[in-house]
Design an enzyme around this catalytic site. Structure first.
Site, PDB file in Angstrom:
ATOM      1  N   ARG A 119      -1.699 -14.031   4.292  1.00 41.97           N
ATOM      2  CA  ARG A 119      -2.428 -13.314   5.339  1.00 41.97           C
ATOM      3  C   ARG A 119      -1.770 -13.525   6.707  1.00 41.97           C
ATOM      4  NH1 ARG A 119      -7.183 -10.413   4.173  1.00 41.97           N
ATOM      5  NH2 ARG A 119      -7.594 -10.408   6.394  1.00 41.97           N
TER       6      ARG A 119
ATOM      7  N   THR B  49      -5.426  -7.106  10.858  1.00 40.88           N
ATOM      8  CA  THR B  49      -5.693  -5.824  10.191  1.00 40.88           C
ATOM      9  C   THR B  49      -5.242  -4.619  11.017  1.00 40.88           C
ATOM     10  OG1 THR B  49      -7.638  -6.871   9.236  1.00 40.88           O
ATOM     11  CG2 THR B  49      -7.555  -4.467   9.132  1.00 40.88           C
TER      12      THR B  49
ATOM     13  N   PHE C 230     -14.364   3.964   8.650  1.00 43.55           N
ATOM     14  CA  PHE C 230     -13.012   4.197   8.128  1.00 43.55           C
ATOM     15  C   PHE C 230     -12.969   4.293   6.595  1.00 43.55           C
ATOM     16  CE2 PHE C 230     -13.538  -0.403   8.801  1.00 43.55           C
ATOM     17  CZ  PHE C 230     -13.262  -0.894   7.524  1.00 43.55           C
TER      18      PHE C 230
ATOM     19  N   HIS D 164      -1.960  -5.670   1.683  1.00 45.12           N
ATOM     20  CA  HIS D 164      -3.281  -6.285   1.496  1.00 45.12           C
ATOM     21  C   HIS D 164      -3.074  -7.711   1.019  1.00 45.12           C
ATOM     22  CE1 HIS D 164      -7.386  -6.961  -0.029  1.00 45.12           C
ATOM     23  NE2 HIS D 164      -6.774  -7.549  -1.058  1.00 45.12           N
TER      24      HIS D 164
ATOM     25  N   ARG E 165       2.502  -6.263   9.085  1.00 43.30           N
ATOM     26  CA  ARG E 165       1.761  -5.119   9.616  1.00 43.30           C
ATOM     27  C   ARG E 165       2.311  -4.698  10.973  1.00 43.30           C
ATOM     28  NH1 ARG E 165      -4.221  -7.141   7.545  1.00 43.30           N
ATOM     29  NH2 ARG E 165      -4.263  -5.861   5.665  1.00 43.30           N
TER      30      ARG E 165
ATOM     31  N   LYS F 270       0.829  -1.211   0.000  1.00 40.48           N
ATOM     32  CA  LYS F 270       0.000   0.000   0.000  1.00 40.48           C
ATOM     33  C   LYS F 270       0.866   1.266   0.000  1.00 40.48           C
ATOM     34  CE  LYS F 270      -3.928  -2.191   2.375  1.00 40.48           C
ATOM     35  NZ  LYS F 270      -4.876  -2.081   3.524  1.00 40.48           N
TER      36      LYS F 270
ATOM     37  N   ASN G  45      -1.899   0.280   6.878  1.00 39.46           N
ATOM     38  CA  ASN G  45      -1.393  -0.962   7.472  1.00 39.46           C
ATOM     39  C   ASN G  45      -0.521  -1.799   6.521  1.00 39.46           C
ATOM     40  OD1 ASN G  45      -3.412  -1.797   5.838  1.00 39.46           O
ATOM     41  ND2 ASN G  45      -4.532  -2.990   7.342  1.00 39.46           N
TER      42      ASN G  45
END
Ligand code: ADP
Ligand code: MG
Length: 185
Positions: free
Chosen positions: A92, A98, A64, A125, A112, A15, A122
């Protein structure tokens, strides 16, 4: 190197919070390789606000959402199609939960935990199911036919008949194997 089980594909994103920090990109790339992911597609994109609204449509109306859309449109995103046994779950797990503020304490050595800045910013993804992986790969790589890849390239990736292009950060079927399977483009 031979990878045994069937390879699954997932869509991973770096990100805009981490694409600005070269050493973090480097660290995440090293992790991708050391965890035995193969990089099937890779590109950098700049998402518009509309793109982001479409990608995160399921979260519309949440508190959010506006923050998320503004953040994702604020800088470049690196999109990757990653292949591995159990790729969806494994990526993941590497990312961690998250919410970064909690994750910094509860899973500090996840991506993260290490690199996330806030619950919104964070770092990464990852698709959460085979269905969302298919949709998300199509979103970022509309020209990529993952079913064709499964049929025609998966075996060569699984058997390690690929070369790694460090500059483009991507694995490709080795030239000598392309002639074996003419359907590979
Ligand atoms: P994940 O990315 O782990 O699949 P979600 O799909 O629930 O998580 O949320 C999508 C993204 O929205 C998150 O990665 C994060 O950037 C943002 N987000 C989710 N929950 C929150 C929250 N409680 N506060 C701020 N941002 C959030
Ligand atoms: Mg999600």
């Amino acid at each position: 190197m031979t990878i045994r089980g069937p390879l699954q594909l997932t869509l991973a994103l770096l990100k805009p919070d981490v694409t600005r920090v070269p050493h973090v990109i480097q660290a995440i790339r090293s992790k991708i390789l050391s965890e035995k992911f193969l990089v099937v597609r890779h590109k950098e994109v700049r998402l518009s606000k509309q793109d982001t609204e479409r990608f995160y449509g399921e979260h519309q109306g949440k508190f959010f959402y506006n923050r998320l859309v503004t953040f994702m449109a604020s800088g470049p995103t690196q999109a990757l199609v990653l292949a591995r046994e159990d790729a969806i779950k494994h990526w993941r797990a590497l990312m961690g939960p998250t919410k970064v503020y909690k994750t910094k304490y509860e899973a500090p050595y996840t991506l993260r935990g290490l690199y996330g800045l806030t619950d919104t910013r964070n770092s990464t993804h990852g698709s959460d199911s085979p269905e969302t992986a298919a949709q998300e790969m199509k979103f970022f790589f509309p020209e990529f036919n993952w079913e064709h890849w499964q049929k025609c390239e998966e075996e060569m990736f699984r058997k390690g008949l690929v070369t790694f292009d460090e500059k483009d950060f991507i694995h490709r079927v080795s030239l000598e194997n392309r002639s074996i399977n003419k359907s590979v483009n």
